[in-house]
Motif scaffolding. Structure first.
Motif, PDB file in Angstrom:
ATOM      1  N   PRO A  91      -2.627  -9.633  -6.716  1.00 22.21           N
ATOM      2  CA  PRO A  91      -2.529  -8.174  -6.622  1.00 22.21           C
ATOM      3  C   PRO A  91      -3.746  -7.524  -7.264  1.00 22.21           C
ATOM      4  O   PRO A  91      -4.479  -8.143  -8.040  1.00 22.21           O
ATOM      5  N   ASP A 128      -0.224   3.222  -8.606  1.00 24.70           N
ATOM      6  CA  ASP A 128       0.579   2.493  -7.616  1.00 24.70           C
ATOM      7  C   ASP A 128      -0.262   1.506  -6.791  1.00 24.70           C
ATOM      8  O   ASP A 128       0.274   0.629  -6.112  1.00 24.70           O
ATOM      9  N   VAL A 129      -1.577   1.629  -6.872  1.00 20.73           N
ATOM     10  CA  VAL A 129      -2.464   0.690  -6.177  1.00 20.73           C
ATOM     11  C   VAL A 129      -2.435  -0.677  -6.865  1.00 20.73           C
ATOM     12  O   VAL A 129      -2.694  -1.706  -6.248  1.00 20.73           O
ATOM     13  N   ASP A 131      -0.276  -2.820  -7.759  1.00 19.87           N
ATOM     14  CA  ASP A 131       0.569  -3.917  -7.269  1.00 19.87           C
ATOM     15  C   ASP A 131       0.383  -4.213  -5.786  1.00 19.87           C
ATOM     16  O   ASP A 131       1.079  -5.047  -5.218  1.00 19.87           O
ATOM     17  N   ARG A 132      -0.574  -3.530  -5.169  1.00 16.26           N
ATOM     18  CA  ARG A 132      -0.894  -3.857  -3.771  1.00 16.26           C
ATOM     19  C   ARG A 132      -1.829  -5.070  -3.735  1.00 16.26           C
ATOM     20  O   ARG A 132      -2.394  -5.478  -4.762  1.00 16.26           O
ATOM     21  N   PHE A 133      -2.008  -5.608  -2.528  1.00 17.19           N
ATOM     22  CA  PHE A 133      -2.945  -6.703  -2.340  1.00 17.19           C
ATOM     23  C   PHE A 133      -4.201  -6.168  -1.643  1.00 17.19           C
ATOM     24  O   PHE A 133      -4.146  -5.160  -0.932  1.00 17.19           O
ATOM     25  N   GLU A 136      -4.341  -4.700   1.834  1.00 16.64           N
ATOM     26  CA  GLU A 136      -3.648  -3.437   2.089  1.00 16.64           C
ATOM     27  C   GLU A 136      -4.533  -2.228   1.803  1.00 16.64           C
ATOM     28  O   GLU A 136      -4.093  -1.091   1.966  1.00 16.64           O
ATOM     29  N   LEU A 137      -5.767  -2.463   1.389  1.00 13.84           N
ATOM     30  CA  LEU A 137      -6.667  -1.386   0.991  1.00 13.84           C
ATOM     31  C   LEU A 137      -7.785  -1.193   2.004  1.00 13.84           C
ATOM     32  O   LEU A 137      -8.202  -2.138   2.674  1.00 13.84           O
TER      33      LEU A 137
END
Length: 248
Positions: A91, A128-129, A131-133, A136-137
């Protein structure tokens, strides 16, 4: 902070660095410009010790960069890689805190996450970014994550490798402004390699023009347009006519 004296590096018959002489004072932003394949990346890799020069001397803060404790040496550096180089399986926050969870800089997991979120906020990304992978960005967000990782351990020296590659002009401007703000705020010594002239004008205190394995010109960014150096003038103007041969 960084001094290269007559540094040479060849790969077989390909003489990439033919005698580099360059010094970067502490707290200064040096931008190295030059065409693709001129040895800009090899220059940075030589300072980091990822490539061993064939000849010459590289000093970092007055000490030989090729000797001493490698972990302690590399702990002084941060790096923003050209392609982002984020770990797809981790993450975002673990990407940013990667160095803070290992080696001599190791921190407790909760503390490392806190620092990561703070650095993400510094580059304009919301918590909140975290915990994204990476997948996903967007490209611009990934570049910001890479910048957050580069500054996470509060390094004394930061290298930026083509910081705006693959970004649209607006996002390039955002990243350039962010880099400049952070560099000034941290008081870090920085080396940037790029062929993006908007990056040069935003980030640089001084500019060095690398061509044919040597530094053809170096000086303050404000003197770049009036240098009188034919190599620099051709590069800055983007002209096909001049001493730099254009591949046709």
């Amino acid at each position: 902070m960084i001094r290269l004296t007559d540094v040479k590096k060849s790969f077989g018959t390909n003489h990439v660095l033919r005698g580099i002489n360059l010094h970067v004072p502490k707290g200064e932003s040096m931008v190295v410009i030059g065409g693709s394949g001129t040895g800009k990346s090899i220059l940075i890799k030589s300072v980091l010790g990822l490539v061993t020069p064939d000849a010459g001397e590289i000093l970092v803060d007055g000490k030989d960069a090729t000797k001493g404790d490698r972990d302690a040496f590399l702990a002084r550096f941060g790096m923003l890689f050209q392609g982002g180089a984020l770990f797809d399986s981790l993450p975002v926050w673990q990407n940013v805190a990667f160095r803070l969870m290992r080696g001599s800089l190791k921190r407790p997991k909760d503390q490392a996450r806190e620092i990561a979120i703070e650095k993400l906020r510094r580059v304009g990304l919301k918590p909140d970014v975290a915990d994204r992978f990476p997948a996903e960005l967007s490209g611009g967000m990934q570049k910001r994550v890479g910048l957050a990782r580069a500054i996470a351990a509060e390094p004394e020296i930061i290298f930026f490798d083509e910081p705006t590659t693959g970004l649209d002009p607006i996002m390039s401007g955002v990243i350039n402004d962010l880099i400049r703000e952070i560099v000034v705020e941290m008081g870090a010594t920085t080396m940037t390699i790029t062929h993006d002239m908007s990056s040069v004008r935003t980030i640089a205190d001084k500019v060095a023009m690398l061509h044919d394995g040597v530094i053809q010109w170096t000086g303050p960014v404000k003197e770049m347009d009036t240098s009188g150096d034919p190599y620099l003038t051709q590069f800055v103007s983007g002209s096909a006519d001049g001493p730099i041969e254009a591949v046709r």
